[in-house]
Design an enzyme around this catalytic site. Structure first.
Site, PDB file in Angstrom:
ATOM      1  N   HIS A   1     -10.708   2.440  -1.002  1.00 28.12           N
ATOM      2  CA  HIS A   1     -10.818   2.137   0.417  1.00 28.12           C
ATOM      3  C   HIS A   1     -11.643   0.839   0.308  1.00 28.12           C
ATOM      4  CE1 HIS A   1     -10.502   4.050   4.205  1.00 28.12           C
ATOM      5  NE2 HIS A   1      -9.447   4.133   3.802  1.00 28.12           N
TER       6      HIS A   1
ATOM      7  N   GLN B   1      -7.994   9.546  11.653  1.00 27.68           N
ATOM      8  CA  GLN B   1      -8.460  10.375  10.710  1.00 27.68           C
ATOM      9  C   GLN B   1      -8.399  12.200  11.033  1.00 27.68           C
ATOM     10  OE1 GLN B   1      -9.672   9.179   7.337  1.00 27.68           O
ATOM     11  NE2 GLN B   1      -8.172   8.092   8.341  1.00 27.68           N
TER      12      GLN B   1
ATOM     13  N   ASP C   1      -5.758   7.558 -12.414  1.00 26.59           N
ATOM     14  CA  ASP C   1      -6.187   5.955 -12.385  1.00 26.59           C
ATOM     15  C   ASP C   1      -6.261   5.201 -11.034  1.00 26.59           C
ATOM     16  OD1 ASP C   1      -3.708   4.408 -12.009  1.00 26.59           O
ATOM     17  OD2 ASP C   1      -3.083   5.825 -13.459  1.00 26.59           O
TER      18      ASP C   1
ATOM     19  N   ASN D   1      -3.294   5.348  -8.026  1.00 24.03           N
ATOM     20  CA  ASN D   1      -3.400   4.379  -6.746  1.00 24.03           C
ATOM     21  C   ASN D   1      -3.479   3.128  -7.382  1.00 24.03           C
ATOM     22  OD1 ASN D   1      -5.620   3.077  -4.863  1.00 24.03           O
ATOM     23  ND2 ASN D   1      -4.151   3.861  -3.795  1.00 24.03           N
TER      24      ASN D   1
ATOM     25  N   ARG E   1      -8.419  14.939   1.940  1.00 21.13           N
ATOM     26  CA  ARG E   1      -7.066  15.641   2.535  1.00 21.13           C
ATOM     27  C   ARG E   1      -5.861  15.711   1.500  1.00 21.13           C
ATOM     28  NH1 ARG E   1      -8.407  11.982   6.355  1.00 21.13           N
ATOM     29  NH2 ARG E   1      -6.669  10.457   6.004  1.00 21.13           N
TER      30      ARG E   1
ATOM     31  N   GLN F   1     -10.234   2.812  10.028  1.00 20.32           N
ATOM     32  CA  GLN F   1     -10.067   4.233  10.688  1.00 20.32           C
ATOM     33  C   GLN F   1     -11.591   4.579  10.957  1.00 20.32           C
ATOM     34  OE1 GLN F   1      -9.308   3.227   7.790  1.00 20.32           O
ATOM     35  NE2 GLN F   1      -7.154   3.899   7.314  1.00 20.32           N
TER      36      GLN F   1
ATOM     37  N   HIS G   1       0.745  -1.265   0.015  1.00 21.04           N
ATOM     38  CA  HIS G   1      -0.089   0.210  -0.009  1.00 21.04           C
ATOM     39  C   HIS G   1       0.854   1.264   0.111  1.00 21.04           C
ATOM     40  CE1 HIS G   1      -3.887   2.224   0.898  1.00 21.04           C
ATOM     41  NE2 HIS G   1      -2.942   3.063   1.486  1.00 21.04           N
TER      42      HIS G   1
ATOM     43  N   GLU H   1      -3.623   5.541  12.394  1.00 19.55           N
ATOM     44  CA  GLU H   1      -4.069   6.056  11.073  1.00 19.55           C
ATOM     45  C   GLU H   1      -5.354   6.814  11.329  1.00 19.55           C
ATOM     46  OE1 GLU H   1      -4.522   3.317   7.711  1.00 19.55           O
ATOM     47  OE2 GLU H   1      -2.439   2.687   8.107  1.00 19.55           O
TER      48      GLU H   1
END
Length: 714
Positions: free
Chosen positions: A80, A300, A474, A512, A101, A226, A34, A298
């Site tokens: 996600h 948020q 993409d 991503n 973000r 999260q 990731h 992690e």
């Protein structure tokens, strides 16, 4: 831990020692698929990333492209998937928060969200549950932060039943002289952490996303999901823009996957700098958190600003104004090392480059067996086939989805959900067309062609609005890259996408990769989700609906006997097989360029444009009739191409095709089109007629609407 034996040996050699437990945790996060892109980086090099108007390409939180003389657009896309499979409402909502973000980190104000969603068939109760709560998670979060969700796509297929895909794209506007970067270039600057407090949620989120799901994931991995807070996010957005407006910051970055470890190591490594982090300074949400938990959390709604020590008081005052926790948690150094301190002691000391730039892995690629011919079927009555296609959730109206979204907040949305793309106002004269598209079935059965076709379809959608593509982003969703057949799919798909992008001269500026979308041996269909932004004058927008009776209908592009991998086969016959349509890069470009030329030359004489994709010409013309309430008469014998029957003529998904309506003399327009084209019919009446077969527009409307609503009410 996802570190392999060879990676552990590499780390020991680089350090000359064994890492301690905290260092192992930090390295485990940063070496995850990731964060590191260790499998995909060599392949992503195929993409063209430079071009006219590109200000920032891949490698930052989002890409940035010029839109007007003064304004630029920041665009990004994220997945996600794993979190949404475990906790659909929270997973989808925090996906929205993360991509927002990313855009804010570039100094841009988010103006639009788009989503690309994939689930199992709606007959399945679990799929309905996931679908309902993902859409609600997106709508609640997006609506509460005041960013419109303006377009998207949804696909339903068995291969997504255990592993849904949730991809979100965001676009934002920024003055070209106010763009920010995710860098820490000046030793002596400090890290200001602001926003939500740091808690235990999301720990191991990136390693969780770098492994296959299992039957026990829903319970065991829930802590890795999260917890989002859209109200805090709204405050973070407003405070961030005030800080960036009033204070010169040298870098900005959000805390997403990998938390503080990823954020700070990437900030400094890009500038060959180092960092010193003081854990006692970090605002915590829970008592008794360990250094390991703090560095890997992690949680948020957190941002890091890199700024001069003498501007800290101003920044802190802004954070207090918005009632946001904030603290200076460390400083930029010139050592090249990431040092973490607690209670006055160094508890982690690693090269920043080792964290931010792990070695790549050369994966084995093996071509699987793929279909080489077409599938022979007994065709039903044309009326039966068309109505069944229109009432398939894959084609039917997605109004159930987009009516939950506020798509008009900010008052920029000119063309709303339900057309080929959304159009948003940039200034008084300029608009941007935004779309997100994918064809997972074509990619499954021909990865190169499916990748190219997914880019082609997204470009057709913005061209159909009267725009020309500026850039591509993409989100590449695949199975386990350790499996040679999966990695071959990935590599070939990227090659196809890159070749189509190169043909159009359209750069890929951000993206991503989401691997390990597998559960209990079931791999998702490879899904290259493509976002495209195009620029257009606001006075030349086109939409798909017929505008008046008596207008001529033109088809651009050849139709071939290409029912393989089509929505017709999947929906009408229950077959996912056959050779997908061929991809002719030059023909795709020539068709798009011809549409652009006739819009520029003939303007308002071109009254409607719609691209041909899922369901072919039959579905495309039906959608134009449904949107307008106006019928049409079509002579299928006039459709350019080499098909052998009416079902091939209407339901083949040959690439590079558009349907246009024009008013007035048509001969001049046909002469201008230097590609295969023909007048195939005329608008008018209350029925859609294909040769001697007719269906009332009201019957088409009823088939197309209320489909998803009926499923979701059970």
């Amino acid at each position: 831990m996802v570190l392999t034996d060879s990676e552990i040996e590499f780390i020991r050699k680089e350090l000359g020692r064994d890492p301690n437990p905290l260092e192992y945790g930090m390295l485990d996060v940063m070496f995850s698929e990731h964060c590191s892109y260790k499998s995909s980086r060599p392949v992503l090099g195929f993409f063209p990333t430079e071009g006219e108007g590109v200000i920032i390409g891949p490698g930052d939180d989002a890409g940035v492209v010029e839109v007007t003389d003064e304004l630029a657009m920041a665009i990004g896309i994220e997945s996600h998937n794993h979190p949404s499979a475990i906790e659909p409402y929270g997973g989808a909502g925090t996906g929205i928060g993360g991509i927002l973000r990313d855009i804010i980190s570039m100094g841009a104000m988010p103006i639009a969200l788009l989503d690309s969603l994939r689930f199992g068939y709606l007959e399945d109760q679990k799929s309905r549950y996931l679908f309902e709560h993902v859409v609600k998670g997106i709508s609640d979060y997006g609506n509460r932060v005041g960013v419109p969700t303006v377009a998207g796509e949804v696909e339903f297929d068995d291969n997504f039943q255990l592993n849904p895909l949730v991809n979100v794209m965001c676009a934002g506007l920024v003055r070209k002289d106010e763009i920010k970067r995710g860098i820490a270039p000046r030793p002596g600057d400090v890290f200001l952490l602001m926003g939500g407090r740091t808690g235990r949620d999301g720990i191991h989120g990136v390693t969780f996303a770098s492994e296959e799901l299992t039957s026990s994931s829903e319970l065991e991995d829930r802590p890795a999901v999260q917890v989002g807070d859209p109200f805090t996010k709204k405050m973070v957005m407003e405070a961030s823009f005030e800080i960036m407006e009033k204070i010169e910051v040298s870098g900005v970055k959000d805390l997403g996957g990998g938390g503080l470890t990823c954020c700070i190591s990437e900030l400094v490594a890009k500038c060959d700098n180092g960092a010193r982090v003081n854990l006692e300074a970090i605002p915590l949400r829970e008592e008794g958190m360990t250094p390991y938990e703090i560095m890997l959390s992690e949680s948020q709604e957190r941002m890091i600003f890199v700024l001069s020590p003498d501007r800290v008081d101003e920044a802190m005052e802004i954070c207090r104004k918005y009632e946001l926790p904030a603290a200076v948690i460390g400083e930029v150094t010139d050592t090249g090392r990431m040092i973490v301190e607690s209670e006055g002691k160094v508890i982690a000391d690693l090269p920043a480059k080792l964290l931010a730039d792990p070695p790549v892995i050369e994966r084995e690629a093996k071509k699987p067996d793929l279909p080489e011919g077409q599938v022979e079927v007994q065709h039903p009555l044309l009326t039966e086939a068309l109505l069944k296609l229109l009432s398939s959730p894959n084609i039917a109206s997605k109004r159930w989805v987009y009516r939950q979204y506020d798509h008009e907040v900010q008052i920029r949305t000119v063309v709303k959900p339900g057309d080929d793309a959304a159009v948003l106002r940039v200034d008084e004269k300029t608009g941007v067309a935004l779309t997100v598209d994918c064809n997972s079935i074509h990619t499954k059965l021909d990865p190169y062609g499916g990748g190219a076709a997914s880019v082609g379809e997204a470009i057709r959608n913005v061209v159909s609005m009267g725009a020309w593509p500026l850039c591509i982003v993409d989100c590449l969703n695949f199975g386990n890259p350790e499996k040679p057949e999966v990695f071959w799919q990935f590599r070939e798909c990227v090659r196809g996408m890159a070749d189509m992008a190169e043909t159009f001269g359209t750069p890929v500026i951000s993206g991503n990769v989401s691997f390990y979308n597998e559960t209990e041996g079931v791999t998702v269909n490879p899904s290259p989700v493509v976002g495209v932004a195009g620029r257009l004058p606001l006075d030349s927008i086109k939409t798909m609906d017929f505008k008046a009776e008596g207008e001529k209908i033109i088809v651009i592009g050849d139709t071939k006997p290409e029912l393989g991998a089509s929505e017709y086969l999947r929906t009408v016959h229950g077959i996912v097989d056959g050779k997908p349509p061929e991809t002719d890069l030059r023909a795709e470009f020539d068709a798009a360029n011809s549409v652009r030329r006739i819009i520029e030359r003939f303007g308002d004489k071109v009254t409607a444009i719609h691209d041909c994709s899922a369901g072919g010409i039959g579905v495309a013309v039906a959608e134009m009739a449904i949107k307008s309430g106006i019928g049409a008469t079509i002579d299928t014998g006039k459709i350019p191409g080499s098909f052998s029957n009416i079902h091939e003529a209407l339901f083949s998904e040959s690439n590079g095709r558009y349907i246009l309506t024009v008013t007035g003399s048509v001969e001049e327009i046909i002469q201008e089109l230097e590609v295969p084209c023909a007048v195939i019919g005329t608008t008018g009446g209350g029925a859609l007629k294909f040769d001697d077969v007719a269906l009332d527009v009201s019957e088409l409307y009823d088939a197309y609407h209320g489909v998803i609503e009926a499923y979701m009410s059970t």
